[in-house]
Design a protein around this motif. Structure first.
Motif, short mmCIF file in Angstrom:
data_model
loop_
_atom_site.label_atom_id
_atom_site.label_comp_id
_atom_site.label_asym_id
_atom_site.label_seq_id
_atom_site.Cartn_x
_atom_site.Cartn_y
_atom_site.Cartn_z
N THR A 69 0.71 -1.39 0.00
CA THR A 69 -0.02 0.03 -0.05
C THR A 69 0.86 1.32 0.00
O THR A 69 2.04 1.03 0.15
N MET A 70 0.17 2.52 -0.29
CA MET A 70 0.79 3.69 -0.13
C MET A 70 0.95 3.67 1.53
O MET A 70 -0.05 3.21 2.12
N PRO A 71 1.69 4.47 2.21
CA PRO A 71 1.80 4.47 3.74
C PRO A 71 0.57 5.31 3.87
O PRO A 71 0.12 6.38 3.26
N TYR A 72 -0.13 4.92 4.89
CA TYR A 72 -1.38 5.62 5.42
C TYR A 72 -1.63 5.54 6.89
O TYR A 72 -0.72 4.88 7.49
N PRO A 73 -2.18 6.43 7.64
CA PRO A 73 -1.96 6.32 9.02
C PRO A 73 -2.54 5.11 9.55
O PRO A 73 -3.41 4.53 9.04
N ARG A 74 -1.84 4.61 10.45
CA ARG A 74 -2.33 3.17 11.04
C ARG A 74 -3.86 3.17 11.31
O ARG A 74 -4.26 2.06 10.92
N SER A 75 -4.35 4.08 12.00
CA SER A 75 -5.73 3.96 12.23
C SER A 75 -6.59 3.92 10.92
O SER A 75 -7.81 3.48 10.97
N VAL A 76 -6.27 4.41 9.88
CA VAL A 76 -6.87 4.29 8.77
C VAL A 76 -6.93 3.20 7.86
O VAL A 76 -7.91 2.62 7.50
N ILE A 77 -5.73 2.57 7.87
CA ILE A 77 -5.53 1.44 7.16
C ILE A 77 -5.66 0.14 7.72
O ILE A 77 -6.11 -0.98 7.14
N LYS A 78 -5.62 -0.16 9.12
CA LYS A 78 -5.51 -1.48 9.79
C LYS A 78 -6.89 -1.85 9.87
O LYS A 78 -6.97 -3.13 9.37
#
Length: 118
Positions: free
Chosen positions: A99-108
């Protein structure tokens, strides 16, 4: 702070069922990660992630096989999240995605059904 994290999903059947060496399986995730970061290099998320190159965060999840890897891709697509699939050549076989890096709270939550790769 909500840490930027790049998620990788790698097919576990490459080693388990197809007999690939562990190094070759790890390489698939590395290829997917490099492809995603390069192709998405102009995004704000990648710029911020790479600005902290000495403290990058990645999570490597396992997919049972190609069908489950494609399922992960669909979940990301449905969520409107950027990712890149690595296709091993010359077989043109999808082996991993990053993935593109995303905030943990968004992608998890999007990939929560996939186990950590072991």
């Amino acid at each position: 702070e909500d840490t930027l994290v790049q998620y990788l999903v790698v097919r576990m059947d490459l080693q388990k069922d197809m007999g690939w060496p562990l190094g070759s399986v790890i390489t698939q995730g590395a290829h997917a990660s490099a492809k995603a970061l390069w192709e998405l290099k102009d995004s704000d998320n990648v710029q911020a992630y790479m600005a902290k190159i000495d403290s990058m965060h990645k999570v490597v999840l396992g997919a049972k096989g190609e069908k489950q890897l494609q399922n992960a891709a669909q979940k990301l697509q449905d969520a409107g999240m950027e990712y890149r699939m690595w296709q091993e050549q010359p077989e043109n076989m999808p082996t991993a995605l990053a993935t593109m890096p995303y905030p943990r709270s968004v992608i998890k939550p999007v990939l929560k059904s996939f186990p950590l790769m072991k």
